[in-house]
Design a protein around this motif. Sequence first.
Motif, PDB file in Angstrom:
ATOM      1  N   SER A  82      -6.390  44.796  51.619  1.00  0.00           N
ATOM      2  CA  SER A  82      -5.157  44.196  52.125  1.00  0.00           C
ATOM      3  C   SER A  82      -4.538  43.156  51.215  1.00  0.00           C
ATOM      4  O   SER A  82      -3.605  42.477  51.609  1.00  0.00           O
ATOM      5  N   HIS A  83      -5.056  42.969  50.021  1.00  0.00           N
ATOM      6  CA  HIS A  83      -4.452  41.991  49.122  1.00  0.00           C
ATOM      7  C   HIS A  83      -4.631  42.442  47.675  1.00  0.00           C
ATOM      8  O   HIS A  83      -5.491  43.266  47.347  1.00  0.00           O
ATOM      9  N   THR A  84      -3.805  41.891  46.810  1.00  0.00           N
ATOM     10  CA  THR A  84      -3.829  42.208  45.395  1.00  0.00           C
ATOM     11  C   THR A  84      -3.222  41.033  44.640  1.00  0.00           C
ATOM     12  O   THR A  84      -2.621  40.136  45.250  1.00  0.00           O
ATOM     13  N   VAL A  85      -3.379  41.015  43.344  1.00  0.00           N
ATOM     14  CA  VAL A  85      -2.859  39.944  42.507  1.00  0.00           C
ATOM     15  C   VAL A  85      -1.997  40.560  41.412  1.00  0.00           C
ATOM     16  O   VAL A  85      -2.396  41.558  40.786  1.00  0.00           O
ATOM     17  N   ASN A  86      -0.806  40.005  41.215  1.00  0.00           N
ATOM     18  CA  ASN A  86       0.082  40.553  40.191  1.00  0.00           C
ATOM     19  C   ASN A  86      -0.148  39.884  38.834  1.00  0.00           C
ATOM     20  O   ASN A  86      -1.047  39.044  38.687  1.00  0.00           O
ATOM     21  N   SER A  87       0.666  40.242  37.874  1.00  0.00           N
ATOM     22  CA  SER A  87       0.468  39.729  36.510  1.00  0.00           C
ATOM     23  C   SER A  87       0.760  38.235  36.401  1.00  0.00           C
ATOM     24  O   SER A  87       0.367  37.585  35.418  1.00  0.00           O
ATOM     25  N   GLU A  88       1.441  37.669  37.405  1.00  0.00           N
ATOM     26  CA  GLU A  88       1.738  36.240  37.415  1.00  0.00           C
ATOM     27  C   GLU A  88       0.681  35.459  38.178  1.00  0.00           C
ATOM     28  O   GLU A  88       0.880  34.276  38.481  1.00  0.00           O
ATOM     29  N   SER A  89      -0.435  36.097  38.496  1.00  0.00           N
ATOM     30  CA  SER A  89      -1.526  35.500  39.284  1.00  0.00           C
ATOM     31  C   SER A  89      -1.077  35.113  40.691  1.00  0.00           C
ATOM     32  O   SER A  89      -1.685  34.243  41.331  1.00  0.00           O
ATOM     33  N   GLU A  90      -0.021  35.760  41.183  1.00  0.00           N
ATOM     34  CA  GLU A  90       0.425  35.527  42.561  1.00  0.00           C
ATOM     35  C   GLU A  90      -0.324  36.464  43.498  1.00  0.00           C
ATOM     36  O   GLU A  90      -0.538  37.639  43.185  1.00  0.00           O
ATOM     37  N   LEU A  91      -0.704  35.945  44.643  1.00  0.00           N
ATOM     38  CA  LEU A  91      -1.402  36.737  45.659  1.00  0.00           C
ATOM     39  C   LEU A  91      -0.382  37.475  46.520  1.00  0.00           C
ATOM     40  O   LEU A  91       0.574  36.867  47.029  1.00  0.00           O
ATOM     41  N   ILE A  92      -0.557  38.759  46.683  1.00  0.00           N
ATOM     42  CA  ILE A  92       0.263  39.582  47.580  1.00  0.00           C
ATOM     43  C   ILE A  92      -0.666  40.102  48.672  1.00  0.00           C
ATOM     44  O   ILE A  92      -1.686  40.734  48.372  1.00  0.00           O
ATOM     45  N   TYR A  93      -0.328  39.839  49.931  1.00  0.00           N
ATOM     46  CA  TYR A  93      -1.240  40.193  51.023  1.00  0.00           C
ATOM     47  C   TYR A  93      -0.464  40.614  52.267  1.00  0.00           C
ATOM     48  O   TYR A  93       0.746  40.367  52.395  1.00  0.00           O
ATOM     49  N   ILE A  94      -1.186  41.257  53.195  1.00  0.00           N
ATOM     50  CA  ILE A  94      -0.616  41.714  54.467  1.00  0.00           C
ATOM     51  C   ILE A  94      -0.905  40.649  55.520  1.00  0.00           C
ATOM     52  O   ILE A  94      -2.064  40.255  55.700  1.00  0.00           O
ATOM     53  N   ASP A  95       0.139  40.170  56.216  1.00  0.00           N
ATOM     54  CA  ASP A  95      -0.088  39.134  57.216  1.00  0.00           C
ATOM     55  C   ASP A  95      -0.318  39.758  58.596  1.00  0.00           C
ATOM     56  O   ASP A  95      -0.364  40.978  58.749  1.00  0.00           O
ATOM     57  N   ARG A  96      -0.457  38.904  59.601  1.00  0.00           N
ATOM     58  CA  ARG A  96      -0.812  39.379  60.948  1.00  0.00           C
ATOM     59  C   ARG A  96       0.297  40.199  61.597  1.00  0.00           C
ATOM     60  O   ARG A  96       0.041  40.967  62.524  1.00  0.00           O
ATOM     61  N   ASN A  97       1.515  40.030  61.136  1.00  0.00           N
ATOM     62  CA  ASN A  97       2.639  40.794  61.671  1.00  0.00           C
ATOM     63  C   ASN A  97       2.951  42.027  60.813  1.00  0.00           C
ATOM     64  O   ASN A  97       3.990  42.644  60.967  1.00  0.00           O
ATOM     65  N   TYR A  98       2.059  42.343  59.909  1.00  0.00           N
ATOM     66  CA  TYR A  98       2.170  43.502  59.024  1.00  0.00           C
ATOM     67  C   TYR A  98       3.358  43.400  58.073  1.00  0.00           C
ATOM     68  O   TYR A  98       3.877  44.405  57.594  1.00  0.00           O
ATOM     69  N   ASN A  99       3.784  42.157  57.804  1.00  0.00           N
ATOM     70  CA  ASN A  99       4.676  41.940  56.681  1.00  0.00           C
ATOM     71  C   ASN A  99       3.819  41.779  55.428  1.00  0.00           C
ATOM     72  O   ASN A  99       2.641  41.424  55.499  1.00  0.00           O
ATOM     73  N   ILE A 100       4.418  41.997  54.280  1.00  0.00           N
ATOM     74  CA  ILE A 100       3.716  41.798  53.008  1.00  0.00           C
ATOM     75  C   ILE A 100       4.267  40.520  52.374  1.00  0.00           C
ATOM     76  O   ILE A 100       5.458  40.441  52.044  1.00  0.00           O
ATOM     77  N   ASN A 101       3.387  39.534  52.263  1.00  0.00           N
ATOM     78  CA  ASN A 101       3.784  38.218  51.773  1.00  0.00           C
ATOM     79  C   ASN A 101       3.343  38.008  50.328  1.00  0.00           C
ATOM     80  O   ASN A 101       2.417  38.667  49.838  1.00  0.00           O
ATOM     81  N   LYS A 102       3.991  37.042  49.670  1.00  0.00           N
ATOM     82  CA  LYS A 102       3.631  36.682  48.305  1.00  0.00           C
ATOM     83  C   LYS A 102       3.381  35.160  48.237  1.00  0.00           C
ATOM     84  O   LYS A 102       4.222  34.374  48.674  1.00  0.00           O
ATOM     85  N   MET A 103       2.194  34.786  47.729  1.00  0.00           N
ATOM     86  CA  MET A 103       1.853  33.376  47.575  1.00  0.00           C
ATOM     87  C   MET A 103       1.900  33.020  46.094  1.00  0.00           C
ATOM     88  O   MET A 103       1.350  33.732  45.250  1.00  0.00           O
ATOM     89  N   SER A 104       2.553  31.910  45.795  1.00  0.00           N
ATOM     90  CA  SER A 104       2.717  31.495  44.404  1.00  0.00           C
ATOM     91  C   SER A 104       1.377  31.146  43.766  1.00  0.00           C
ATOM     92  O   SER A 104       0.372  30.929  44.449  1.00  0.00           O
ATOM     93  N   LYS A 105       1.383  31.113  42.452  1.00  0.00           N
ATOM     94  CA  LYS A 105       0.164  30.835  41.696  1.00  0.00           C
ATOM     95  C   LYS A 105      -0.429  29.483  42.064  1.00  0.00           C
ATOM     96  O   LYS A 105      -1.659  29.332  42.139  1.00  0.00           O
ATOM     97  N   ASP A 106       0.431  28.470  42.338  1.00  0.00           N
ATOM     98  CA  ASP A 106      -0.080  27.149  42.703  1.00  0.00           C
ATOM     99  C   ASP A 106      -0.399  27.041  44.181  1.00  0.00           C
ATOM    100  O   ASP A 106      -0.786  25.974  44.658  1.00  0.00           O
ATOM    101  N   MET A 107      -0.219  28.142  44.917  1.00  0.00           N
ATOM    102  CA  MET A 107      -0.582  28.252  46.335  1.00  0.00           C
ATOM    103  C   MET A 107       0.188  27.277  47.219  1.00  0.00           C
ATOM    104  O   MET A 107      -0.251  26.894  48.293  1.00  0.00           O
ATOM    105  N   LYS A 108       1.404  26.885  46.779  1.00  0.00           N
ATOM    106  CA  LYS A 108       2.208  25.960  47.562  1.00  0.00           C
ATOM    107  C   LYS A 108       3.343  26.668  48.309  1.00  0.00           C
ATOM    108  O   LYS A 108       3.874  26.126  49.273  1.00  0.00           O
ATOM    109  N   THR A 109       3.696  27.855  47.833  1.00  0.00           N
ATOM    110  CA  THR A 109       4.840  28.549  48.432  1.00  0.00           C
ATOM    111  C   THR A 109       4.453  29.965  48.834  1.00  0.00           C
ATOM    112  O   THR A 109       3.852  30.705  48.039  1.00  0.00           O
ATOM    113  N   THR A 110       4.796  30.325  50.063  1.00  0.00           N
ATOM    114  CA  THR A 110       4.578  31.690  50.559  1.00  0.00           C
ATOM    115  C   THR A 110       5.907  32.270  51.024  1.00  0.00           C
ATOM    116  O   THR A 110       6.621  31.639  51.817  1.00  0.00           O
ATOM    117  N   THR A 111       6.253  33.442  50.541  1.00  0.00           N
ATOM    118  CA  THR A 111       7.504  34.108  50.916  1.00  0.00           C
ATOM    119  C   THR A 111       7.193  35.516  51.417  1.00  0.00           C
ATOM    120  O   THR A 111       6.165  36.115  51.070  1.00  0.00           O
TER     121      THR A 111
END
Length: 884
Positions: A643-672
């Motif tokens: 349910s998760h993967t990491v892109n070339s920018e070291s950002e975490l891409i994961y599936i949330d509880r509502n089955y949206n796919i979110n992206k967390m920044s490398k510094d882990m401060k921003t989730t979109t």
Amino acid sequence: MDTAGSIYRVNQCSKCPGDTEYYCLSCPCDLCPQCKENHVKDLKTIDHDVVSHGDKINYIPTQEICVRHPSHVYTKYCEPCELPVCSYCRKHRTHRKLDVKTALKTKKQQHRGTIHTIRSDALFYRPVLITEIKADVKTCGIKFSLYQSEILTKAPRLKNLINKVRKDFMKNVFCDFDFKHRCLKQMIEMSRHIVSLQEYEFRYVQPEFTFTALQFLSFIKTALSQIHLTLHTSQLSMTESLNKEDVMESLCAIQITERGNRRVGPQCLLKLTSGAEFNQSLTVTGVGLCYHMSCVTSDLVWVSDYNNLMLTDTTGVPLHRVEDSHSGYIGSHTVNSESELIYIDRNYNLKKLSKDMKTTTTFIERTDSTWRPQCVYWSPSTGDLLVGMYREKPDTGKVTRYNQSGQLIQTIQNDNTGRGLYNGPCYITENNNGDVVVSDYHYGSDAVVVIERGGRHRFSYTGHQSGSGLRPYGICTDALSHILVCDDTTNTVQMLDRDGQFLSHLLIRPSGIFKPYSLSYDINTHRLWVGSQERNTVVIYRYITRQDALTDLTPATADVKESLSEILTKETEKPLQENQLMIRGSEFDFHLPGAGYCCCFHISCVASSRIWVSVYENNLILTDTSGVPLHHVEDFNENSYGSHTVNSESELIYIDRNYNINKMSKDMKTTTTFIEKKDSTWEPRCVYCSPATGDLLVGMYTMIKDYTSAGKVSRYNRSGQQTHTIQHDNTGLELYSEPHYITENNNGDVVVSDYVGLYMSGAVVVTERGGRHRFSYTGHPSGSVLQPSGICTDILSHILVCDSRTFTIHMLNKDGQFLSRLLTDIGIPRSLSYDVTNHHLWVGSWDNTLCVYRFITRQGALTENGHTVLIQMPCPPRNQENVL
């Protein structure tokens, strides 16, 4: 009108440069006479509707003058007299008459089946009989020479007497029973018969301007000639007495013994193809699953699930529903030679539904409440009805045979030692040699039980030697006496010979079906109907074809063995040793601290010393090689797998509880929110960011019905826009059941770990980047059970997958060839991640243990172009161990 310069278009055959005379309505295509002959004989097109071009354009024959009344034309056809008449033919005025055009159309329709049989069968196999007769002509001299030699050796001391007797024998016996003469006469008769069949078929379809409607109606009054060829064989015997009277008496008793009509065995006409070929698929409306099927014709079939019994055609449209059927997980219906349906009703009586589906009668009434029928099969060879019976407390079974009047004539329950043969007969059929074949499934005591027609036990098949066991369901036999059975354990269709020897896995977790459950063999087209346990999908396959050259046929079994060896070679080509690559020594391993952590479901490498790990109970944590949690994702979806993967920018891409796919920044401060879920019917289950393209691959999942799922792979670009979907193979069948993990290989292949369920066989499904299905790996050896979970690829394009059944990691090459098993020392491997920088393999287990292995290293010497080569290590040592 000047036609000298006009251009006329001549229809050309669609398959060769020849002129067309026929038209296939099914393809459609134009055909010349030779291509038409090949078209109607080919099993791929044997059921196609081929007509003359006159029939295609509905050509109306010109009117003809009455021979009795030349001033009038024929307008009617007298049915009782079978003659054309005009309005002045008073002799027929009280008879029933039809319009000539109507009579022509009706008669052609009536003879359509006969013409089809002549085209597709009679003209195909009758030349085989000529071949056999020619062989008899060649061998008759040899056979009689042997008889003469036997005569000479019987009385060496009476040579003169024997010579005299032999002369009498040649003079008085062979003159009356000339074997060679009989065979030559037979060959002439057969040649004439084939010519008459060709003439009959030719007159049926030839252009009407050369053969009028009235000539056709007169011609068909003459019945087709029949031919019955006697197989001439001889048997000589002689007593040991040496006196003249006994010798003469023995020689005079020589007779030619008739052995019935000549027949052509299926082995002379048919052979196996190199594998099962897709022909057609259909979705049956009105049923949820396909537990049993009974073919009526080549395009009509009865299909049942647990509560419904439906008649459908090859489009899947329901044509009739039986209201009182008792279906369930059993072979509860069959069809007889009159196309009548025989089925088990809800009160366990056996009923018969007429061909027109207007009348239902009770064929066999249940009179013993301790026994209930579970499966039925109508025997084409005897007309008997075979019924598999079941009794509870204690669980036992038997097979009963009823004649065409519904009278019980045989019961088969025990072997010759008195031991019961059956526990729970669920499907039943009959082989060409009269063997009764039963699929006996009952809580672990599972087997295909085969007995002779008389009741003697021949063998019980309990599964292939791979040791995976057998859970048999749907069963059938084919024209070559093979036994085909669905195995619920391995999701395969297994092929046995008639003596119970395993031959091959005909189908392994086939696309669109996934779990084969029911079988029906169409003897007319030699096609296999396969029904799914999970869906209302039926797929039709071809795996038998006709012999290539009838004139050069070798003995019956030669071509069958040759084609069978092709299947066996294909399945076991390049037999590999069972390589087991021991990687017990890990670079380091550690436990994830914290209460409640259990099972490392998935791993995504960020850097050589940092990884994201998802564990049970909504936990997605970032950790390093010490095992200390560095960050925790709060809204992670626990129902996902990879349910998760990491892109070339070291950002975490994961599936949330509502089955949206979110992206967390490398510094882990921003989730979109990267991809918002908009379709409520589909849920993302696994994700992977492609290093090559930057695209996001998403394995999607949906529930079709209770316990039945379907899957697909969606590709999104860097902006989150969907660019591609992979769901079906090139035949339109579904590729995935429930994608759990997904990755990408170096050549762009999309690699999916498709998991069906606990104790059920899944697959590694590999498609090209464009979506073309390359292969599905279902375990080693072929046909064994695979329960795939975590998956990854390495720098050498190997595919690595965790198998929850064998607690090992399977290594495949990029083309799906099994290479070895990697044995770890962490218990049950569940998740994988390959660090392409240091060539480390991260392995997560069912407990909260993570291990890091190194099985690829750099080659010591440089290649000619100066590049370093990577090689696979057999067994790396353990360098570090940190267990918390």
